[in-house]
Design a protein around this motif. Sequence first.
Motif, PDB file in Angstrom:
ATOM      1  N   PRO A 314       0.826  -1.206   0.000  1.00  0.00           N
ATOM      2  CA  PRO A 314       0.000   0.000   0.000  1.00  0.00           C
ATOM      3  C   PRO A 314       0.864   1.261   0.000  1.00  0.00           C
ATOM      4  O   PRO A 314       1.860   1.344   0.728  1.00  0.00           O
ATOM      5  CB  PRO A 314      -0.800  -0.109   1.304  1.00  0.00           C
ATOM      6  CG  PRO A 314      -0.737  -1.559   1.681  1.00  0.00           C
ATOM      7  CD  PRO A 314       0.598  -2.032   1.195  1.00  0.00           C
ATOM      8  N   ASP A 319      -6.430  12.321   1.233  1.00  0.00           N
ATOM      9  CA  ASP A 319      -7.456  12.811   0.324  1.00  0.00           C
ATOM     10  C   ASP A 319      -7.738  14.279   0.604  1.00  0.00           C
ATOM     11  O   ASP A 319      -7.027  14.932   1.377  1.00  0.00           O
ATOM     12  CB  ASP A 319      -8.724  11.960   0.420  1.00  0.00           C
ATOM     13  CG  ASP A 319      -9.464  12.137   1.744  1.00  0.00           C
ATOM     14  OD1 ASP A 319      -9.027  12.940   2.591  1.00  0.00           O
ATOM     15  OD2 ASP A 319     -10.500  11.465   1.924  1.00  0.00           O
ATOM     16  N   VAL A 325      -5.228   7.568   2.826  1.00  0.00           N
ATOM     17  CA  VAL A 325      -5.717   6.711   1.750  1.00  0.00           C
ATOM     18  C   VAL A 325      -4.594   5.759   1.364  1.00  0.00           C
ATOM     19  O   VAL A 325      -3.474   6.191   1.093  1.00  0.00           O
ATOM     20  CB  VAL A 325      -6.146   7.527   0.513  1.00  0.00           C
ATOM     21  CG1 VAL A 325      -6.604   6.600  -0.599  1.00  0.00           C
ATOM     22  CG2 VAL A 325      -7.251   8.508   0.875  1.00  0.00           C
ATOM     23  N   SER A 326      -4.890   4.463   1.358  1.00  0.00           N
ATOM     24  CA  SER A 326      -3.931   3.456   0.913  1.00  0.00           C
ATOM     25  C   SER A 326      -4.244   3.084  -0.528  1.00  0.00           C
ATOM     26  O   SER A 326      -5.307   2.522  -0.812  1.00  0.00           O
ATOM     27  CB  SER A 326      -3.990   2.214   1.802  1.00  0.00           C
ATOM     28  OG  SER A 326      -3.539   2.479   3.108  1.00  0.00           O
ATOM     29  N   LEU A 327      -3.340   3.415  -1.415  1.00  0.00           N
ATOM     30  CA  LEU A 327      -3.490   3.019  -2.811  1.00  0.00           C
ATOM     31  C   LEU A 327      -2.889   1.635  -2.995  1.00  0.00           C
ATOM     32  O   LEU A 327      -1.775   1.357  -2.550  1.00  0.00           O
ATOM     33  CB  LEU A 327      -2.786   4.024  -3.722  1.00  0.00           C
ATOM     34  CG  LEU A 327      -3.274   5.480  -3.648  1.00  0.00           C
ATOM     35  CD1 LEU A 327      -2.454   6.361  -4.576  1.00  0.00           C
ATOM     36  CD2 LEU A 327      -4.754   5.572  -3.994  1.00  0.00           C
ATOM     37  N   ASP A 331      -4.712   0.642  -8.920  1.00  0.00           N
ATOM     38  CA  ASP A 331      -5.304   1.975  -8.848  1.00  0.00           C
ATOM     39  C   ASP A 331      -4.612   2.886  -9.856  1.00  0.00           C
ATOM     40  O   ASP A 331      -3.402   2.799 -10.079  1.00  0.00           O
ATOM     41  CB  ASP A 331      -5.149   2.551  -7.435  1.00  0.00           C
ATOM     42  CG  ASP A 331      -5.989   3.801  -7.212  1.00  0.00           C
ATOM     43  OD1 ASP A 331      -7.063   3.680  -6.590  1.00  0.00           O
ATOM     44  OD2 ASP A 331      -5.571   4.893  -7.665  1.00  0.00           O
ATOM     45  N   TYR A 334      -1.562   4.619  -8.571  1.00  0.00           N
ATOM     46  CA  TYR A 334      -0.520   3.816  -7.936  1.00  0.00           C
ATOM     47  C   TYR A 334       0.757   3.889  -8.755  1.00  0.00           C
ATOM     48  O   TYR A 334       0.774   3.526  -9.928  1.00  0.00           O
ATOM     49  CB  TYR A 334      -0.974   2.362  -7.817  1.00  0.00           C
ATOM     50  CG  TYR A 334      -0.097   1.496  -6.923  1.00  0.00           C
ATOM     51  CD1 TYR A 334      -0.327   1.439  -5.553  1.00  0.00           C
ATOM     52  CD2 TYR A 334       0.931   0.737  -7.466  1.00  0.00           C
ATOM     53  CE1 TYR A 334       0.451   0.639  -4.740  1.00  0.00           C
ATOM     54  CE2 TYR A 334       1.710  -0.068  -6.655  1.00  0.00           C
ATOM     55  CZ  TYR A 334       1.474  -0.108  -5.287  1.00  0.00           C
ATOM     56  OH  TYR A 334       2.255  -0.899  -4.484  1.00  0.00           O
ATOM     57  N   ALA A 341       3.006   7.709  -2.920  1.00  0.00           N
ATOM     58  CA  ALA A 341       1.729   7.888  -3.615  1.00  0.00           C
ATOM     59  C   ALA A 341       1.540   9.349  -3.971  1.00  0.00           C
ATOM     60  O   ALA A 341       2.305  10.221  -3.569  1.00  0.00           O
ATOM     61  CB  ALA A 341       0.590   7.405  -2.714  1.00  0.00           C
ATOM     62  N   VAL A 345      -5.269  12.819  -3.150  1.00  0.00           N
ATOM     63  CA  VAL A 345      -6.121  11.844  -3.811  1.00  0.00           C
ATOM     64  C   VAL A 345      -7.558  12.300  -3.666  1.00  0.00           C
ATOM     65  O   VAL A 345      -8.031  12.580  -2.558  1.00  0.00           O
ATOM     66  CB  VAL A 345      -5.950  10.450  -3.183  1.00  0.00           C
ATOM     67  CG1 VAL A 345      -6.913   9.463  -3.820  1.00  0.00           C
ATOM     68  CG2 VAL A 345      -4.508   9.982  -3.347  1.00  0.00           C
ATOM     69  N   THR A 347     -11.224  11.500  -3.463  1.00  0.00           N
ATOM     70  CA  THR A 347     -12.120  10.371  -3.214  1.00  0.00           C
ATOM     71  C   THR A 347     -13.581  10.730  -3.447  1.00  0.00           C
ATOM     72  O   THR A 347     -14.448   9.870  -3.372  1.00  0.00           O
ATOM     73  CB  THR A 347     -11.966   9.866  -1.765  1.00  0.00           C
ATOM     74  OG1 THR A 347     -12.253  10.948  -0.862  1.00  0.00           O
ATOM     75  CG2 THR A 347     -10.554   9.366  -1.527  1.00  0.00           C
ATOM     76  N   ARG A 361      -8.401   1.234  -3.647  1.00  0.00           N
ATOM     77  CA  ARG A 361      -7.879   2.006  -2.530  1.00  0.00           C
ATOM     78  C   ARG A 361      -8.693   1.772  -1.254  1.00  0.00           C
ATOM     79  O   ARG A 361      -9.846   1.348  -1.292  1.00  0.00           O
ATOM     80  CB  ARG A 361      -7.883   3.495  -2.879  1.00  0.00           C
ATOM     81  CG  ARG A 361      -9.241   4.032  -3.289  1.00  0.00           C
ATOM     82  CD  ARG A 361      -9.186   5.461  -3.812  1.00  0.00           C
ATOM     83  NE  ARG A 361      -8.404   5.595  -5.048  1.00  0.00           N
ATOM     84  CZ  ARG A 361      -8.377   6.695  -5.786  1.00  0.00           C
ATOM     85  NH1 ARG A 361      -9.087   7.762  -5.403  1.00  0.00           N
ATOM     86  NH2 ARG A 361      -7.651   6.762  -6.890  1.00  0.00           N
TER      87      ARG A 361
END
Length: 399
Positions: A314, A319, A325-327, A331, A334, A341, A345, A347, A361
Amino acid sequence: MNTNLKHWKEAATLILVAGRRLAADTLTSRGPLTAASASPPADCGRIRARLPLGSRFDYDVLMLKRSGKSGFMPNAYVFPGGLVDASDFSSEWLDVFKQFSDSPNFGLRSVKQRAETRPPMFATDRLKLGSPVPGDVAFRICALRETFEESGVLLVVPAGNALSEVTRVASCLSSNVNDLCSTELSRWRTLVNQDPCNFIRMCRELRVLPNIWALHEWSNWLTPVGRYGAKRFDTAFFICCLQEMPQALQDEKEIVQVQWSTPLEILHSYQAEELWIAPPQFYELSRFCRFPLLNDLHNFSVQRATEGCEQWLPLISKDEHSRPVSLLPGDKLYRLSSGVAEKNVNTEDHQQDPQDSGLHRIVILGSHAVQLQITVAPKYNHLLPVDRQALSNDLDGQL
């Protein structure tokens, strides 16, 4: 074991699933279910609006609560598992498994995944690192040893049988082990906790083999940068389905509580702030919600395991609301080669258009609230988790 790793230490985890009916009063479990020819449900990879009733789950998953003094994820509920020990790769295992010396990987089924796409922990040539034990075998030994150390559940089969017989009747445990009283098994558990090398000694003296054939490859998670302190692990996840629930006991050291619950109950307890699980556990338990029946889950895991799995590291970002946020691989944002990352991001787009392509994600909404945003198809014939909206609807209406 690979001592050349700079960022991670290798580890193995066992997702232990068992039918709800209790086994006899012993620390040794019954064996895994035998594989059937039934195919998984045709819609297992699609998000469904509703889930089965929680009461329809005919199995529980073993979760262990880590000590509050633990240096890694204190107080978290986890699957059994831990660090690989040098003894898991010891050449002494060649003698223990000597009846299978002519069989590749000690008789484990071959994985169809191309070698160049295999996770490094499985693809690494262990002979070049000084061990004659393949990684596929050693990581299973590690998962079985750690499960025994942490919960007292011992998964073994009798030694001395032909490979075809062992793999065919892997659902049956040795009568020698079944005849051992809990005091004897507790003694061995203490010895193995003191020195992992005693796991080899135990197998020799009891004339049993670690039931590596009952463990099916499931996933591979790597600890991201800066999420759980300085310790980072490259962890192989295996799954094993048992006919009956074995007795499990915490060790009062690393593990302070043992809990058997359905996947839906665990996720409900997490959202109700009754326990805490890390995102990988949330992701995997959300996958299990697609299979409320033990036989279906077992059949799927057996058939899917030969496809292999993907290494998931990850990448952590924020965001528009500064939430973590874990990509994950797949994704659209990514970028593994960069090592980091995207800084920002968005969302919100997913909320407006759930069919937005290229999303894989985990959005951390709070300490006990996780949202999975996934629009990519899973690789290697794997399952999509159930999304948060469908899960919440069922948690509110059924539990």
